[in-house]
Structure formats: structure tokens, C-alpha cells
Write a protein that holds these residues in place. Structure first.
Motif, mmCIF file in Angstrom:
data_model
loop_
_atom_site.group_PDB
_atom_site.id
_atom_site.type_symbol
_atom_site.label_atom_id
_atom_site.label_comp_id
_atom_site.label_asym_id
_atom_site.label_seq_id
_atom_site.Cartn_x
_atom_site.Cartn_y
_atom_site.Cartn_z
ATOM 1 N N LEU A 64 0.865 -1.117 -0.096
ATOM 2 C CA LEU A 64 0.088 -0.093 -0.050
ATOM 3 C C LEU A 64 0.840 1.258 0.138
ATOM 4 O O LEU A 64 1.636 1.461 0.924
ATOM 5 N N MET A 65 0.786 1.970 -1.202
ATOM 6 C CA MET A 65 1.757 3.134 -1.325
ATOM 7 C C MET A 65 1.237 4.310 -0.365
ATOM 8 O O MET A 65 0.336 4.394 0.011
ATOM 9 N N PRO A 66 2.201 5.302 -0.015
ATOM 10 C CA PRO A 66 1.844 6.589 0.542
ATOM 11 C C PRO A 66 0.795 7.233 0.000
ATOM 12 O O PRO A 66 0.760 7.533 -0.993
ATOM 13 N N GLY A 67 -0.251 7.479 0.833
ATOM 14 C CA GLY A 67 -1.413 8.197 0.454
ATOM 15 C C GLY A 67 -2.807 7.289 -0.460
ATOM 16 O O GLY A 67 -3.668 7.861 -0.623
ATOM 17 N N GLU A 68 -2.102 5.924 -0.406
ATOM 18 C CA GLU A 68 -3.257 5.094 -1.112
ATOM 19 C C GLU A 68 -4.280 4.432 -0.374
ATOM 20 O O GLU A 68 -4.069 4.343 0.959
ATOM 21 N N ARG A 69 -5.196 4.240 -0.962
ATOM 22 C CA ARG A 69 -6.310 3.484 -0.209
ATOM 23 C C ARG A 69 -6.831 2.484 -0.701
ATOM 24 O O ARG A 69 -6.927 2.385 -1.847
ATOM 25 N N LYS A 70 -7.149 1.348 0.248
ATOM 26 C CA LYS A 70 -7.687 -0.053 -0.520
ATOM 27 C C LYS A 70 -9.080 -0.049 0.524
ATOM 28 O O LYS A 70 -9.164 0.038 1.584
ATOM 29 N N VAL A 71 -10.118 -0.279 -0.174
ATOM 30 C CA VAL A 71 -11.585 -0.487 0.436
ATOM 31 C C VAL A 71 -11.798 -1.959 0.094
ATOM 32 O O VAL A 71 -12.040 -2.735 -0.943
ATOM 33 N N LEU A 72 -12.016 -2.626 1.385
ATOM 34 C CA LEU A 72 -12.496 -4.139 1.246
ATOM 35 C C LEU A 72 -14.062 -4.155 1.669
ATOM 36 O O LEU A 72 -14.374 -3.430 2.775
ATOM 37 N N GLU A 73 -14.717 -5.023 1.078
ATOM 38 C CA GLU A 73 -15.944 -5.067 1.324
ATOM 39 C C GLU A 73 -16.621 -6.609 1.367
ATOM 40 O O GLU A 73 -16.082 -7.523 0.628
ATOM 41 N N TYR A 74 -17.552 -6.604 2.338
ATOM 42 C CA TYR A 74 -18.295 -8.003 2.671
ATOM 43 C C TYR A 74 -19.503 -7.657 2.910
ATOM 44 O O TYR A 74 -20.186 -6.608 3.531
ATOM 45 N N ARG A 75 -20.564 -8.610 2.836
ATOM 46 C CA ARG A 75 -21.985 -8.550 3.418
ATOM 47 C C ARG A 75 -22.300 -9.901 3.924
ATOM 48 O O ARG A 75 -21.970 -10.879 3.635
#
Length: 75
Positions: A64-75
Motif C-alpha cells: 500500500l503506497m503512501p496516500g493509497e487507499r484500499k477498500v474491502l467489502e463484505y456483506r
């Protein structure tokens, strides 16, 4: 890394932000949910393991690079 959770329409979104100045490597996101919950991962790559007090879902983010965002989802 900074983690924020939100729920909307029964979908859980876990946002992981790298607020640092260097890359974050081998980031693990772990979600523990009750055994009775029916979980369907939306974000691919989740691994499930049964725990004595529920289910554990794990996503691994290699980098995960500086300033990067990763969104994980589940339901």
C-alpha cells in the motif's frame, strides 16, 4: 495504516489508508464475525477460518503506497 469501517445496506466497507511516508507492505486486515453471521466477501481474496468464538476473515494487501487507499467489502 488507518482503518475506517462503515456499513450501508448491509454491506460492510473497511477502508485502509496508508497515511505514512513509506510503502506499507504485507498488510493484513482481519475481521471477526459471529458464527451465526452469513458472510459473503465482495472483495476477492478473502480467506475464512473458523475460530472458537466465530468466523475470521482475512485479506492480505501486498503493498500500500503512501496516500493509497484500499477498500474491502463484505456483506
Amino acid at each position: 495504516a488507518l482503518v475506517n469501517r462503515s456499513t450501508a445496506s448491509r454491506t460492510v466497507r473497511v477502508a485502509v489508508d496508508n497515511t505514512g511516508k513509506v510503502a506499507a507492505e504485507n498488510v493484513r486486515v482481519v475481521e471477526n464475525v459471529p458464527t451465526s453471521a452469513e458472510v459473503e466477501p465482495v472483495t476477492k481474496g478473502a480467506k475464512k477460518s473458523q475460530q472458537p468464538d466465530g468466523q475470521q476473515w482475512v485479506w492480505e494487501i501486498p503493498k500500500l503506497m503512501p496516500g493509497e487507499r484500499k477498500v474491502l467489502e463484505y456483506r
